[in-house]
Design a protein around this motif. Structure first.
Motif, PDB file in Angstrom:
ATOM      1  N   PRO A  22       0.723  -1.050   0.066  1.00  0.00           N
ATOM      2  CA  PRO A  22       0.100   0.039   0.075  1.00  0.00           C
ATOM      3  C   PRO A  22       0.941   1.274  -0.167  1.00  0.00           C
ATOM      4  CG  PRO A  22      -0.581  -1.491   1.760  1.00  0.00           C
ATOM      5  CD  PRO A  22       0.707  -1.961   1.405  1.00  0.00           C
ATOM      6  N   VAL A  23       2.257   1.349   0.175  1.00  0.00           N
ATOM      7  CA  VAL A  23       2.871   2.245   0.192  1.00  0.00           C
ATOM      8  C   VAL A  23       3.029   2.853  -1.407  1.00  0.00           C
ATOM      9  CG1 VAL A  23       5.591   3.103   0.594  1.00  0.00           C
ATOM     10  CG2 VAL A  23       4.494   1.279   2.204  1.00  0.00           C
ATOM     11  N   GLY A  24       2.575   4.423  -1.120  1.00  0.00           N
ATOM     12  CA  GLY A  24       2.565   5.095  -2.235  1.00  0.00           C
ATOM     13  C   GLY A  24       1.559   6.249  -2.194  1.00  0.00           C
ATOM     14  N   LEU A  25       1.406   6.749  -3.596  1.00  0.00           N
ATOM     15  CA  LEU A  25       0.369   7.814  -3.732  1.00  0.00           C
ATOM     16  C   LEU A  25      -0.829   7.280  -4.281  1.00  0.00           C
ATOM     17  CD1 LEU A  25      -0.048  10.777  -3.270  1.00  0.00           C
ATOM     18  CD2 LEU A  25       0.629  11.200  -5.639  1.00  0.00           C
ATOM     19  N   TRP A  26      -2.052   7.692  -3.692  1.00  0.00           N
ATOM     20  CA  TRP A  26      -3.334   6.938  -3.842  1.00  0.00           C
ATOM     21  C   TRP A  26      -4.396   7.935  -4.318  1.00  0.00           C
ATOM     22  CZ3 TRP A  26      -3.310   1.864  -5.184  1.00  0.00           C
ATOM     23  CH2 TRP A  26      -2.284   1.145  -4.407  1.00  0.00           C
ATOM     24  N   ARG A  27      -5.267   7.799  -5.194  1.00  0.00           N
ATOM     25  CA  ARG A  27      -6.449   8.585  -5.467  1.00  0.00           C
ATOM     26  C   ARG A  27      -7.490   7.645  -4.729  1.00  0.00           C
ATOM     27  NH1 ARG A  27      -6.039  11.892 -11.159  1.00  0.00           N
ATOM     28  NH2 ARG A  27      -4.289  13.089 -10.095  1.00  0.00           N
ATOM     29  N   ASN A  28      -8.383   8.391  -3.708  1.00  0.00           N
ATOM     30  CA  ASN A  28      -9.718   7.640  -3.342  1.00  0.00           C
ATOM     31  C   ASN A  28     -10.752   8.496  -4.324  1.00  0.00           C
ATOM     32  OD1 ASN A  28     -10.077  10.284  -2.283  1.00  0.00           O
ATOM     33  ND2 ASN A  28     -10.862   9.370  -0.341  1.00  0.00           N
ATOM     34  N   VAL A  29     -11.605   7.591  -4.693  1.00  0.00           N
ATOM     35  CA  VAL A  29     -12.997   7.855  -5.470  1.00  0.00           C
ATOM     36  C   VAL A  29     -14.088   7.793  -4.739  1.00  0.00           C
ATOM     37  CG1 VAL A  29     -13.812   7.145  -7.544  1.00  0.00           C
ATOM     38  CG2 VAL A  29     -11.365   6.996  -7.494  1.00  0.00           C
ATOM     39  N   ASP A  30     -15.099   8.943  -4.947  1.00  0.00           N
ATOM     40  CA  ASP A  30     -16.122   8.943  -4.344  1.00  0.00           C
ATOM     41  C   ASP A  30     -17.108   7.784  -4.755  1.00  0.00           C
ATOM     42  OD1 ASP A  30     -19.298   9.829  -4.566  1.00  0.00           O
ATOM     43  OD2 ASP A  30     -18.282  11.372  -3.001  1.00  0.00           O
ATOM     44  N   ASP A  31     -17.505   7.203  -3.819  1.00  0.00           N
ATOM     45  CA  ASP A  31     -18.597   5.907  -4.256  1.00  0.00           C
ATOM     46  C   ASP A  31     -19.819   6.163  -5.169  1.00  0.00           C
ATOM     47  OD1 ASP A  31     -16.834   4.531  -2.367  1.00  0.00           O
ATOM     48  OD2 ASP A  31     -18.192   4.394  -0.930  1.00  0.00           O
ATOM     49  N   LYS A  32     -20.054   7.346  -5.105  1.00  0.00           N
ATOM     50  CA  LYS A  32     -21.550   7.820  -5.581  1.00  0.00           C
ATOM     51  C   LYS A  32     -21.297   8.493  -6.968  1.00  0.00           C
ATOM     52  CE  LYS A  32     -23.990   8.066  -1.135  1.00  0.00           C
ATOM     53  NZ  LYS A  32     -23.473   8.723   0.030  1.00  0.00           N
ATOM     54  N   GLU A  39      -5.621  12.896  -3.075  1.00  0.00           N
ATOM     55  CA  GLU A  39      -4.852  12.099  -2.984  1.00  0.00           C
ATOM     56  C   GLU A  39      -4.185  11.857  -1.610  1.00  0.00           C
ATOM     57  OE1 GLU A  39      -2.010  13.738  -5.726  1.00  0.00           O
ATOM     58  OE2 GLU A  39      -3.275  13.039  -7.275  1.00  0.00           O
ATOM     59  N   ILE A  40      -3.925  10.548  -1.549  1.00  0.00           N
ATOM     60  CA  ILE A  40      -3.535  10.006  -0.373  1.00  0.00           C
ATOM     61  C   ILE A  40      -1.895   9.568  -0.250  1.00  0.00           C
ATOM     62  CG2 ILE A  40      -3.805   8.803   1.958  1.00  0.00           C
ATOM     63  CD1 ILE A  40      -6.797   9.575   0.035  1.00  0.00           C
ATOM     64  N   ARG A  41      -1.080   9.966   0.560  1.00  0.00           N
ATOM     65  CA  ARG A  41       0.158   9.343   0.570  1.00  0.00           C
ATOM     66  C   ARG A  41       0.309   8.382   1.649  1.00  0.00           C
ATOM     67  NH1 ARG A  41       4.268   9.518  -2.720  1.00  0.00           N
ATOM     68  NH2 ARG A  41       3.748  11.514  -3.307  1.00  0.00           N
ATOM     69  N   GLY A 121      -1.224  -4.533  -7.795  1.00  0.00           N
ATOM     70  CA  GLY A 121      -0.772  -3.469  -6.891  1.00  0.00           C
ATOM     71  C   GLY A 121      -1.090  -1.918  -7.714  1.00  0.00           C
ATOM     72  N   LYS A 122      -2.033  -1.891  -8.689  1.00  0.00           N
ATOM     73  CA  LYS A 122      -2.508  -0.785  -9.213  1.00  0.00           C
ATOM     74  C   LYS A 122      -3.708  -0.222  -8.564  1.00  0.00           C
ATOM     75  CE  LYS A 122      -1.081  -2.205 -13.928  1.00  0.00           C
ATOM     76  NZ  LYS A 122      -1.619  -2.871 -15.196  1.00  0.00           N
ATOM     77  N   LYS A 123      -4.474  -1.191  -7.769  1.00  0.00           N
ATOM     78  CA  LYS A 123      -5.372  -0.725  -7.154  1.00  0.00           C
ATOM     79  C   LYS A 123      -5.456  -0.970  -5.509  1.00  0.00           C
ATOM     80  CE  LYS A 123      -8.500  -0.863 -10.968  1.00  0.00           C
ATOM     81  NZ  LYS A 123      -9.792  -1.401 -11.603  1.00  0.00           N
ATOM     82  N   LEU A 124      -5.977  -0.443  -4.581  1.00  0.00           N
ATOM     83  CA  LEU A 124      -6.079  -0.812  -3.327  1.00  0.00           C
ATOM     84  C   LEU A 124      -7.358  -0.964  -2.656  1.00  0.00           C
ATOM     85  CD1 LEU A 124      -4.167  -1.095  -1.001  1.00  0.00           C
ATOM     86  CD2 LEU A 124      -4.365   1.491  -0.342  1.00  0.00           C
ATOM     87  N   GLN A 137     -13.761   0.699  -0.570  1.00  0.00           N
ATOM     88  CA  GLN A 137     -13.712   1.689  -1.371  1.00  0.00           C
ATOM     89  C   GLN A 137     -12.360   1.002  -2.232  1.00  0.00           C
ATOM     90  OE1 GLN A 137     -12.615   5.605  -0.005  1.00  0.00           O
ATOM     91  NE2 GLN A 137     -14.746   6.246   0.009  1.00  0.00           N
ATOM     92  N   THR A 138     -12.153   1.339  -3.386  1.00  0.00           N
ATOM     93  CA  THR A 138     -11.206   1.061  -4.548  1.00  0.00           C
ATOM     94  C   THR A 138     -10.302   2.162  -4.750  1.00  0.00           C
ATOM     95  OG1 THR A 138     -12.333  -0.817  -5.315  1.00  0.00           O
ATOM     96  CG2 THR A 138     -10.450  -0.357  -6.441  1.00  0.00           C
ATOM     97  N   TRP A 139      -9.231   2.433  -4.326  1.00  0.00           N
ATOM     98  CA  TRP A 139      -8.318   3.480  -4.386  1.00  0.00           C
ATOM     99  C   TRP A 139      -7.687   3.300  -5.948  1.00  0.00           C
ATOM    100  CZ3 TRP A 139      -6.230   5.560   0.772  1.00  0.00           C
ATOM    101  CH2 TRP A 139      -7.218   5.962   1.406  1.00  0.00           C
ATOM    102  N   VAL A 140      -6.993   4.279  -6.504  1.00  0.00           N
ATOM    103  CA  VAL A 140      -6.221   3.804  -7.740  1.00  0.00           C
ATOM    104  C   VAL A 140      -4.876   4.527  -7.469  1.00  0.00           C
ATOM    105  CG1 VAL A 140      -6.064   4.243 -10.124  1.00  0.00           C
ATOM    106  CG2 VAL A 140      -8.250   3.834  -9.183  1.00  0.00           C
ATOM    107  N   ARG A 141      -3.681   3.854  -7.775  1.00  0.00           N
ATOM    108  CA  ARG A 141      -2.578   4.178  -7.586  1.00  0.00           C
ATOM    109  C   ARG A 141      -2.216   5.526  -8.561  1.00  0.00           C
ATOM    110  NH1 ARG A 141       2.030   2.205  -5.074  1.00  0.00           N
ATOM    111  NH2 ARG A 141       1.054   0.179  -4.798  1.00  0.00           N
ATOM    112  N   ALA A 142      -1.860   6.514  -8.143  1.00  0.00           N
ATOM    113  CA  ALA A 142      -1.386   7.882  -8.802  1.00  0.00           C
ATOM    114  C   ALA A 142      -0.046   7.794  -9.537  1.00  0.00           C
ATOM    115  CB  ALA A 142      -1.547   8.972  -7.719  1.00  0.00           C
ATOM    116  N   GLN A 143      -0.084   8.228 -10.692  1.00  0.00           N
ATOM    117  CA  GLN A 143       1.097   7.926 -11.492  1.00  0.00           C
ATOM    118  C   GLN A 143       2.294   9.309 -11.254  1.00  0.00           C
ATOM    119  OE1 GLN A 143       2.105   5.123 -12.874  1.00  0.00           O
ATOM    120  NE2 GLN A 143       0.057   4.454 -12.466  1.00  0.00           N
TER     121      GLN A 143
END
Length: 143
Positions: A22-32, A39-41, A121-124, A137-143
């Motif tokens: 899970p280490v890295g930068l992630w984008r969380n996405v609104d469920d609705k 972006e969460i590091r 590891g592309k999603k969390l 929730q499914t977060w997406v790894r930010a590039q």
């Protein structure tokens, strides 16, 4: 030539392993709405994983937004830089991090946390639960 091949394979394996954490930068996405919210590091510390909001992406976000709903020392703290993940540790023999807490800064509640990297590891998958109730929730790894 053989040494280069072995070194190359070692680097490729290390890069693949690094992406299944899970280490890295992630984008969380609104469920609705399906829109990116923040972006969460996530970093690794001596106390387990820690995650901080690095950037607010919501269109209606205010630059000076604070966690007014938080009940602990985070109350009134700026959203950018706010620690929302604390203490998750890797489960023995599994690619799962658990036993931590995640804060929902919109309502100030903390939930039991489980993090599972998926899709190489592309999603969390981020599961927050309270007793028998929870949501993932499914977060997406930010590039």
């Amino acid at each position: 030539m053989k040494r280069l091949l072995i070194a190359g394979l070692g680097l490729a394996a290390a890069a693949a392993f690094a992406q299944t954490t899970p280490v890295g930068l992630w984008r969380n996405v609104d469920d609705k709405t399906g829109e990116a919210k923040a972006e969460i590091r996530i970093t690794e510390t001596a106390g387990g994983l820690s995650g901080r909001i690095e950037k607010i992406l919501r269109k209606d976000a205010k630059p000076d937004e604070r966690c007014n709903e938080c009940a602990d020392e985070r109350k009134g703290q700026p959203m950018v830089g706010l620690e929302i993940i604390r203490g998750a540790r890797k489960a023995d023999g599994k690619d799962v991090w658990e036993d931590g807490k995640i804060l929902d800064p919109e309502n100030g509640r903390e939930y039991r946390l489980r993090l599972t990297p998926v899709d190489a590891g592309k999603k969390l998958e981020v599961r927050g639960s309270f007793g028998p109730f929870g949501r993932t929730q499914t977060w997406v790894r930010a590039q």
